[in-house]
Design an enzyme around this catalytic site. Structure first.
Site, PDB file in Angstrom:
ATOM      1  NE  ARG A 176     -18.910   5.530  97.079  1.00  0.00           N
ATOM      2  CZ  ARG A 176     -19.227   6.600  97.798  1.00  0.00           C
ATOM      3  NH1 ARG A 176     -19.882   6.463  98.945  1.00  0.00           N
ATOM      4  NH2 ARG A 176     -18.910   7.808  97.374  1.00  0.00           N
TER       5      ARG A 176
ATOM      6  CB  SER B 297     -14.883   7.408  93.022  1.00  0.00           C
ATOM      7  OG  SER B 297     -15.229   8.691  93.479  1.00  0.00           O
TER       8      SER B 297
ATOM      9  CD  GLU C 159     -17.291   3.709  93.956  1.00  0.00           C
ATOM     10  OE1 GLU C 159     -17.842   3.574  92.844  1.00  0.00           O
ATOM     11  OE2 GLU C 159     -17.311   4.765  94.610  1.00  0.00           O
TER      12      GLU C 159
END
Ligand code: FAD
Ligand code: EPU
Length: 343
Positions: free
Chosen positions: A161, A235, A339
């Site tokens: 990520r 997420s 995130e």
């Protein structure tokens, strides 16, 4: 055309109602260059699908939505093909193009919301695949100089990520074109447990690229809330990578604690498990404002997803995320990292 003081609610999947001072779209590098000349020294925010951002305040600057389109095969040999996509293409439309043409490599990434241009930003990943595995290069417009640069796979410094564009080059480049290297012989990746189970339950033994894509779509629909129905950005936190010693301490209290190997002496833990075990899953916060009620909270099927049922502010969702971070730190000694991009 430049709009002034418009609501960004339709442009972010959390459905947060904040305004942009100036707003415009661009569908070519030339248009982008002109806009940046006209708005020098004005704060800038580039958006694709708005599916990985949380807006916490009005944006007192220029919001630019990327609409550079076009998908084409630029070269091929017997086994591989290079496909170029405009950054403003919808990611899932690009995946469908690949599936229809028999190009394997992105089927596990089916149905991820957002644009092609944002896909390298956080090296999108799902079901055992990350885009760095199929990424060839990208073209990006440098804001300061107005020139276009090419970044190959190494230059993007992809991680879990992560990419160079989220770190040291943050806010410096606008991605305009992305090139992918895909396979003509369907080397499929069905190692992720849930995909195998889904294929088996449909009686499929020799899956095609489309079968894998359909399986991924079915799994995602069963777990993740559809932003068209419930505001969310997927997420909210990353899955933390922690020292094995810390994990063993957690497991001594919670023998069922899940983990995945993450290199020498390290393990990755599902943040969803930590958040659920700390009692947050399905938690809903209500507030009355005038005649309307706003609700937001933690999704009931996936504890890693924070949701806006309508009317929440970005700050409320951000504060909820801070409370979750503190609670996980206190209970497990694990520091979660967001995130989603906070703006
Ligand atoms: P945006 O939200 O518009 O932008 C994200 C960031 O990138 C912002 O900082 C923005 O300024 C910047 N940016 C956008 N476009 C450009 C550009 N052209 N040049 C430079 N900077 C740019 N992600 C995964 O990795 N895996 C998943 O499985 C996954 N599942 C999701 C499920 C749901 C239901 C949702 C809502 C989100 C999910 N996400 C997932 C997160 C999200 O879809 C991805 O991060 C996606 O790549 C974001 O694309 P976007 O165009 O919406 O980016
Ligand atoms: N879990 C729980 N409770 C929950 C949710 C998850 O205990 O409420 C535990 C379970 O042990 C489960 C494990 O977490 O087996 C993994 O859950 P899941 O398969 O749903 O995946 P995830 O780790 O929560 C990651 C990505 C997703 C991606 C999926 C599938 C991150 C931060 N998230 O989620 O990406 O789609 O795997 O590969 O890595 C996103 O980035 O926005 C995103 C949705």
């Amino acid at each position: 055309m430049i709009s002034e003081n418009i609501s960004l609610k339709p442009y972010n999947t959390f459905g947060i109602d904040v305004n942009a001072h100036f707003f415009s779209t661009f569908d070519s590098v030339e248009k982008l260059g002109q806009l940046l000349k006209d708005f020098q020294h004005v704060p800038l925010l580039v958006l694709g699908g708005g599916s990985n951002i949380l807006m916490t305040k009005h944006f007192d600057g220029l919001v630019l939505r990327n609409e550079i389109k076009g998908i084409e095969v630029v070269s091929e040999n017997e086994n591989e093909v290079i496909v170029k996509s405009g950054a403003g293409e919808v990611w899932h439309e690009f995946v469908l193009f690949c599936i229809e043409n028999g190009f394997a490599g992105v089927e596990n990434l089916s149905l991820i919301p957002g644009s092609v241009g944002a896909s390298p930003m956080q090296n999108i990943g799902a079901y055992g695949v990350e885009i760095k595995q199929v990424f060839e290069k990208l073209e990006a417009f440098e804001i300061e100089t107005g020139t276009t640069h090419t970044f190959d796979n190494e230059a993007c410094e992809f991680g879990y990520r992560e990419s160079v564009f989220k770190r040291k080059l943050k806010g410096k480049f606008i991605i305009t074109q992305v090139y992918f290297k895909l396979s003509k012989s369907s080397a499929l990746n069905t190692t992720y447990g849930a995909i195998e189970t889904e294929l088996k339950s449909n009686g499929i033994e020799n899956p095609t690229i489309k079968d894998v894509s359909d399986a991924v779509i079915a799994i995602r629909r069963s777990k993740l809330p559809d932003p068209k129905e419930i505001g969310n950005a997927g997420s909210f936190f990353k899955n933390p990578v922690i020292d094995e010693s810390r994990f063993l301490e957690i497991r001594s209290k919670f023998p069922e604690a899940p983990s995945y190997p993450a290199g020498e002496g390290k393990v990755k833990m599902p943040a969803g498990w930590l958040i659920e075990t700390a009692g947050w899953k399905g938690k809903t916060i209500s507030k009355n404002e005038g005649n309307s009620e706003a609700k937001y909270g933690v999704h009931k099927n996936q504890a890693l997803v924070l949701v806006n049922y309508g009317g929440a502010t970005g700050t409320e969702i951000f504060d909820l995320s801070t409370n979750i971070l503190k609670s996980i730190s206190n209970k497990f000694g694990v520091e979660l990292e967001r995130e989603v991009n906070i703006i």
